[in-house]
Design a protein around this motif. Structure first.
Motif, mmCIF file in Angstrom:
data_model
loop_
_atom_site.group_PDB
_atom_site.id
_atom_site.type_symbol
_atom_site.label_atom_id
_atom_site.label_comp_id
_atom_site.label_asym_id
_atom_site.label_seq_id
_atom_site.Cartn_x
_atom_site.Cartn_y
_atom_site.Cartn_z
ATOM 1 N N ASP A 1 0.802 -1.221 0.000
ATOM 2 C CA ASP A 1 0.000 0.000 0.000
ATOM 3 C C ASP A 1 0.834 1.269 0.000
ATOM 4 O O ASP A 1 0.330 2.331 -0.368
ATOM 5 N N GLY A 2 2.099 1.182 0.444
ATOM 6 C CA GLY A 2 2.857 2.421 0.523
ATOM 7 C C GLY A 2 4.350 2.214 0.652
ATOM 8 O O GLY A 2 4.818 1.184 1.159
ATOM 9 N N THR B 1 7.642 4.434 2.165
ATOM 10 C CA THR B 1 8.039 5.592 2.958
ATOM 11 C C THR B 1 9.429 6.034 2.528
ATOM 12 O O THR B 1 10.367 5.229 2.521
ATOM 13 N N SER C 1 1.859 5.402 -4.350
ATOM 14 C CA SER C 1 1.954 4.869 -2.990
ATOM 15 C C SER C 1 3.038 5.548 -2.156
ATOM 16 O O SER C 1 3.161 5.273 -0.961
ATOM 17 N N THR D 1 5.247 8.142 0.039
ATOM 18 C CA THR D 1 5.101 9.221 1.018
ATOM 19 C C THR D 1 6.483 9.680 1.473
ATOM 20 O O THR D 1 7.281 8.861 1.925
#
Length: 522
Positions: free
Chosen positions: A275-276, A278, A317, A319
């Motif tokens: 989902d993501g 970093t 996705s 960040t």
């Protein structure tokens, strides 16, 4: 002592190759996150009541010795019967001599078969050789006038080629002439992509077709007349006449690779949706994923990250979010999906005439160039490997339909798609509908990264990806490049090379499958 870790998104050819390479060449532990419960991505093999489906058709041939030897180590090649002509794959020459040692596929399952390659074009309800050959059979089926027009068109192109190849249409015309392009290339290609060839970048042709042309086809035909075999790594890929193939389809290769990765201490989690990502200070520091079985969110920090996920999803996705111009390019990338309808039939209406009488046609696949049906390509799985078919007295077919997820075809009920497949094959004279015994439907998302949409601005996206020091985009969707599985594997191998060498420049990753011969020369 800190053990370095690498997160690998996706358990397809690129992801599993990266995991195996890390385990066998470095001290880095790979952790593979796979959304589905399967291995191999679009190179997996589906099993329907003992009948196996190869999604897309995957020949195991590469001009890269490195890949050929990797495959050979993973699954040994069958013993060839005495008298089999020698197959020259550079350093693998001894492995493919007749009379050598090797497993017997009748007794052992972990084995690669040597299979003949045959594909043809179905046009005007007749079968034409592919690639097109200048033969009596071709002229008879086309007619003298059509053949004359094709020849004249090609000569005109040779004398006055298009000065600039802006589109795929320009690429085809410069290599085959306008008439041959319209006759044998345009309809099928536009079925695949859903847009006119004039709207597709010429880069697709340069990557997928490379050096193939009328001149190469004629040269290949003359070479065969004088005894040259079409199995050397010096032969254009589209002309290769034999290939290796796992006994139970391409998925067997990746299931075996996954088994060995786990055996060597690698971790593979299936049912994990990423989902993501970093980001901190120009690096990826962690991946967030959802355990689809429990719904729980999981975090995976690591030192290195490999991604085979579609770039449009990967960029979204991240960040913090990438710059607006990078997101604009990723959001405009286009993918083509496809549906495979498996049909089990008693027999086909078309046959090969042999001295022993009528036999099942020998084609691995047939390009359907008929404009009155939607099906684009027909697989005959019996001819990929006889072990893909539960009952050898039946014929196991795969009809490929190219579409977008927004199309009605994609969302049609399975029963309607099965009926469409039966009706279309009967309409063009390949089967009788009464001979259909069973059917199934498989859908594959984002099977083909497209060379239109925002692809002309892809350099913006690539530059940003290269700036993330420990992120390695690999594979077909990971690089938005129409790679074969051997190219996808090579990108993984080169990424591991770079880690071992401490190389931060990733240009060599993007060079895989760009040169005309892609590592053909020793």
């Amino acid at each position: 002592m800190h053990v370095k870790k690498a997160i690998i998104i996706g358990a397809g050819p690129a992801g599993l190759t990266a995991a195996f390479e890390l385990l066998t060449r470095t001290g880095i532990q790979p952790i593979v996150l796979e959304k589905s419960e399967h291995f191999g991505g679009i190179s997996r093999t589906a099993n329907y009541k003992g009948n196996r489906i190869d999604l897309g058709g995957h020949r195991f041939f590469s001009k890269s010795d490195r890949v050929m030897e990797w495959w050979h180590r993973m699954l040994p090649i069958q013993a060839l019967p005495p008298g089999t002509p020698e197959i020259t794959y550079h350093r693998m020459r001894r492995s493919l001599q007749s009379g050598g040692s090797g497993p017997d596929p009748e007794r052992e399952d972990n084995v690669m078969l040597l299979r003949p390659r045959k594909s043809r074009i179905y046009f005007r309800r007749r079968l034409f050789q592919y690639p097109i050959t200048l033969s009596v059979d071709t002229i008879r089926k086309l007619g003298l006038w059509a053949t004359f027009r094709i020849g004249l068109s090609y000569l005109r192109t040779v004398l006055r080629p298009l000065p600039e190849e802006k589109s795929l249409e320009d690429f085809f015309i410069n290599r085959f002439g306008r008439e041959l392009y319209r006759t044998f290339f345009q309809s099928y290609t536009e079925k695949v992509w859903g847009v006119p060839c004039s709207a597709i970048s010429a880069a697709w042709g340069r990557q997928r077709i490379k050096g193939l042309s009328v001149r190469k086809v004629l040269g290949h035909a003359l070479g065969k007349m004088f005894g040259r075999k079409g199995t050397s790594a010096k032969t254009e890929t589209s002309l290769i006449e034999q290939f290796l193939y796992p006994k139970f389809g391409p998925g067997q290769m990746w299931e075996e690779t996954a088994r060995k990765v786990r055996e060597l201490g690698g971790v593979i989690h299936t049912g994990r949706r990423v989902d993501g990502l970093t980001l901190e200070d120009g690096k990826v520091v962690a991946v967030k994923a959802t355990n689809l079985a429990t719904g729980e969110s999981e975090s995976y920090p690591a030192d290195f990250f490999f991604s085979t996920a579609p770039l449009s999803e990967l960029i979204e996705s991240m960040t913090p979010a990438p710059p607006p111009q990078v997101r604009a390019v990723s959001q405009g990338l286009v993918y083509r999906d496809f549906v495979t309808v498996g049909l089990l039939v008693r027999s086909l209406k078309i046959h090969d005439e042999t001295e022993q009488g009528r036999k099942l046609i020998r084609d691995n696949w047939i390009y359907i160039q008929e404009s009155d049906v939607q099906v684009g390509r027909l697989q005959i799985y019996n001819n990929w490997s006889p072990y893909l078919v539960a009952d050898p007295g039946t014929v196991w077919l795969g009809l490929e339909y190219f579409c977008n997820q927004t199309d009605a075809l994609w969302s049609s009920p399975d029963a309607d798609l099965e009926a469409l497949a039966r009706t279309e094959l009967a309409r063009i004279g390949i089967i009788e509908t009464s001979d259909v015994l069973d059917a199934t439907v498989l859908r594959v998302e984002k099977a083909y990264p497209a060379y239109f949409g925002t692809y002309d601005r892809f350099e913006v996206l690539r530059t940003y990806l290269d700036s993330l020091q420990n992120l390695f985009p690999i594979g077909r969707n990971g690089m938005h490049r129409y790679n074969n599985q051997d190219h996808s594997m090579l990108t993984a191998m080169v990424a591991v090379d770079n880690i071992l060498e401490g190389r931060t420049d990733k240009s060599n990753l993007w060079e895989v499958n760009t040169e005309t011969d892609y590592q053909e020369e020793e």
